[in-house]
Design an enzyme around this catalytic site. Structure first.
Site, short mmCIF file in Angstrom:
data_model
loop_
_atom_site.label_atom_id
_atom_site.label_comp_id
_atom_site.label_asym_id
_atom_site.label_seq_id
_atom_site.Cartn_x
_atom_site.Cartn_y
_atom_site.Cartn_z
CG ASP A 104 -2.03 1.01 1.05
OD1 ASP A 104 -2.72 1.24 2.04
OD2 ASP A 104 -2.23 1.59 -0.10
CG PHE A 108 -5.43 4.16 5.78
CD1 PHE A 108 -5.10 3.48 6.94
CD2 PHE A 108 -6.71 4.08 5.55
CE1 PHE A 108 -5.94 3.07 7.90
CE2 PHE A 108 -7.70 3.69 6.18
CZ PHE A 108 -7.34 3.21 7.61
CD GLN A 200 -9.82 7.49 -1.69
OE1 GLN A 200 -10.60 7.45 -0.90
NE2 GLN A 200 -8.69 6.81 -1.45
N GLY A 227 -10.93 4.76 0.59
CA GLY A 227 -11.89 5.65 1.26
C GLY A 227 -13.31 4.78 1.67
CG ASP A 277 -5.80 -4.64 3.08
OD1 ASP A 277 -6.68 -4.05 2.09
OD2 ASP A 277 -5.46 -4.53 4.16
CB CYS A 315 -11.14 -25.16 11.25
SG CYS A 315 -9.88 -24.11 10.60
CB CYS A 317 -6.29 -24.02 10.51
SG CYS A 317 -6.69 -23.86 12.24
CB CYS A 320 -9.06 -26.35 14.18
SG CYS A 320 -9.62 -24.94 14.51
CG HIS A 346 -9.21 -20.67 13.75
ND1 HIS A 346 -9.75 -21.71 13.18
CD2 HIS A 346 -10.10 -19.70 13.85
CE1 HIS A 346 -11.11 -21.53 12.89
NE2 HIS A 346 -11.40 -20.23 13.45
C1 LIG Z 1 -9.28 -0.64 7.42
N1 LIG Z 1 -10.01 0.08 6.46
C2 LIG Z 1 -9.24 0.70 5.38
N2 LIG Z 1 -8.05 0.33 5.27
C3 LIG Z 1 -7.74 1.22 4.20
C4 LIG Z 1 -6.41 1.45 3.63
C5 LIG Z 1 -5.45 0.39 3.64
C6 LIG Z 1 -4.66 0.64 5.12
C7 LIG Z 1 -3.14 0.13 5.04
O1 LIG Z 1 -2.82 0.20 6.59
C8 LIG Z 1 -2.49 -1.31 7.08
O2 LIG Z 1 -3.69 -1.80 7.53
C9 LIG Z 1 -4.00 -0.93 8.69
C10 LIG Z 1 -2.30 -2.07 5.82
O3 LIG Z 1 -0.93 -1.95 5.52
C11 LIG Z 1 -0.46 -3.19 4.90
C12 LIG Z 1 -3.51 -1.59 4.79
O4 LIG Z 1 -2.80 -1.70 3.65
C13 LIG Z 1 -6.51 2.35 2.39
N3 LIG Z 1 -5.16 2.46 1.89
C14 LIG Z 1 -5.22 3.59 0.91
N4 LIG Z 1 -4.05 3.56 0.20
N5 LIG Z 1 -6.35 4.31 0.49
C15 LIG Z 1 -7.48 3.92 1.09
O5 LIG Z 1 -8.19 4.60 0.65
C16 LIG Z 1 -7.48 2.99 1.93
C17 LIG Z 1 -8.82 3.01 2.77
C18 LIG Z 1 -8.79 2.02 3.79
N6 LIG Z 1 -9.88 1.49 4.53
ZN LIG Z 2 -8.95 -23.62 12.63
#
Ligand SMILES: CNc1nc2c(CC[C@H]3O[C@@H](OC)[C@H](OC)[C@@H]3O)c3nc(N)[nH]c(=O)c3cc2[nH]1
Ligand SMILES: [Zn+2]
Length: 380
Positions: A104, A108, A200, A227, A277, A315, A317, A320, A346
């Site tokens: 990413d 964010f 967005q 977003g 993710d 499960c 895993c 489990c 898990h």
């Molecule tokens: C949870 N909701 C949410 N996550 C988001 C993330 C990843 C968070 C990033 O932060 C880390 O997790 C906290 C992860 O980093 C590996 C993830 O990719 C986003 N990333 C970008 N570039 N733009 C967005 O509009 C956006 C919106 C989100 N809404």
């Molecule tokens: Zn399991």
């Protein structure tokens, strides 16, 4: 059919194959081609923010069926630095992971730092959460950092608009994110790496449509939907998907960022999302909550002190197959690291297996009944 668009000399690697539609929904099962393998969608991507999926090893990730894992540019840029990772041979080598990696862009995190940040057309100034130093990220810096890391799929630098946001702010921010996407594209010179744009638009239907149309006209190999999952009610998230997904090219991957729980995954797949993710499975695991098809099971609760059954008898895993709720509860109560390793294993297995089951249901043209049955027994 295999579609693999070639943009100039840059081979687009997130090619899309076998997009299969079923029923009235937009659900589809596809194949993602990357330099580290061909991966099945719909797919859940375990989050390894700081170049490790917390508490589990690459070998365990492989065993549980993980295909692509995530890492985060913001964190790795601050520590240990992306040049260091490049010197180590790139993220795959550094963390000994030979599957797919998506990074990413850091948008964010920068914007979730709240008042400490300042956003201009150029980029975002912010304070490091590690040492308080003043830092700056721009599309060019974020893309350079991701080229250093060497992930298979990287994300354009964007602003994740907070929720709620005024229409005018959402409009100006979305337009800037589109300009940043163009700058990200120009700065991206590494072949063998796919750059996805991020849609967005806040929670405004018209802005979502403008953002999607503008980014599609810039012709990216794949599209994140950003977003969302930022505190909005789930029906609002689904409404934004309904407005956005149909505008994205059918033969390119759609990645819903930061989502989520199984009920959100099954709804988003219905709208045509391919990739997910979320930190949820690993985060709740660390405080002793397990994910099951009927909802959450708080293994730490006293009710499980003498429960010698596994978390989930069906499960497959490692946790489990070999350990009881009583044993895992004992470890968690005793603050034994192995306890949260087992709940993490898990939860990751549960979501990876859940997306595999959705793919099978789509291929057998029974996704809609699969969705009905799942939602009927799952309590949020
Ligand atoms: C949870 N909701 C949410 N996550 C988001 C993330 C990843 C968070 C990033 O932060 C880390 O997790 C906290 C992860 O980093 C590996 C993830 O990719 C986003 N990333 C970008 N570039 N733009 C967005 O509009 C956006 C919106 C989100 N809404
Ligand atoms: Zn399991």
């Amino acid at each position: 059919m295999l579609t693999c668009a070639f943009a100039g000399q840059k081979k687009v690697l997130a090619a899309y194959e076998e997009a299969v539609k079923c029923g009235y929904s937009g659900a589809r099962a596809g194949r993602l081609h990357t330099p580290h393998g061909v991966f099945d969608t719909p797919m859940f991507m375990p989050v390894g923010t700081q170049a490790t999926v917390k508490a589990v090893s690459p070998r365990e990730l492989k065993e549980m069926g993980a295909q692509i894992i995530l890492s985060n540019t913001y964190h790795l840029y601050l520590r240990p630095g992306t040049e260091l990772v490049a010197e180590a041979g790139g993220l795959h080598r550094f963390m000994d992971w030979d599957g797919g990696i998506l990074t990413d862009s850091g948008g964010f995190q920068v914007f979730s730092l709240g008042p400490l940040r300042k956003i201009t057309e150029e980029g975002a100034a912010f304070r490091s959460h590690i040492d308080g130093s003043t830092q700056f990220l721009s599309p060019e810096i974020a893309i350079k950092a991701q080229m250093n890391l060497g992930a298979d799929i990287i994300m354009a630098f964007d602003e994740c608009i907070p929720y709620p946001a005024e229409y005018q702010y959402a409009k100006l921010s979305t337009e800037r994110t589109t300009r940043w996407a163009e700058r990200s594209q120009k700065a991206h010179t590494r072949s063998g790496q796919a750059l996805f744009a991020i849609v967005q638009g806040g929670m405004y239907q018209d802005l979502r449509r403008v953002s999607a149309n503008d980014l599609v006209s810039l012709d990216f190999p794949g599209y994140g939907i950003g977003g969302l999952s930022v505190g909005e009610p789930k029906p609002v998230m689904y409404e934004m998907l309904e407005q956005t997904v149909p505008l994205l090219p059918e033969n390119k991957p759609r990645y819903l960022m930061g989502v989520g729980t199984p009920d959100c995954l099954v709804e988003a797949v219905r709208y045509g999302i391919d990739m997910f993710d979320c930190v949820f499975p690993t985060r709740v695991a660390r405080n002793g909550t397990a994910m099951t098809k009927s909802g959450r099971l708080v293994v730490k609760n006293a009710a499980y002190a003498k429960d010698f059954l596994p978390i989930d008898e069906n499960c497959g895993c490692y946790a489990c197959q070999n350990f009881s709720r009583a044993y895992i509860r004992h470890l968690l109560k005793a603050d034994e690291i192995f306890g949260l390793r087992l709940t993490t294993i898990h939860n990751l297995y549960f979501l990876l297996d859940f997306t595999k089951k959705m793919r099978q249901a789509i291929l057998e043209d029974r996704f809609l009944s699969f969705r009905e049955e799942f939602l009927a027994q799952y309590c949020k």
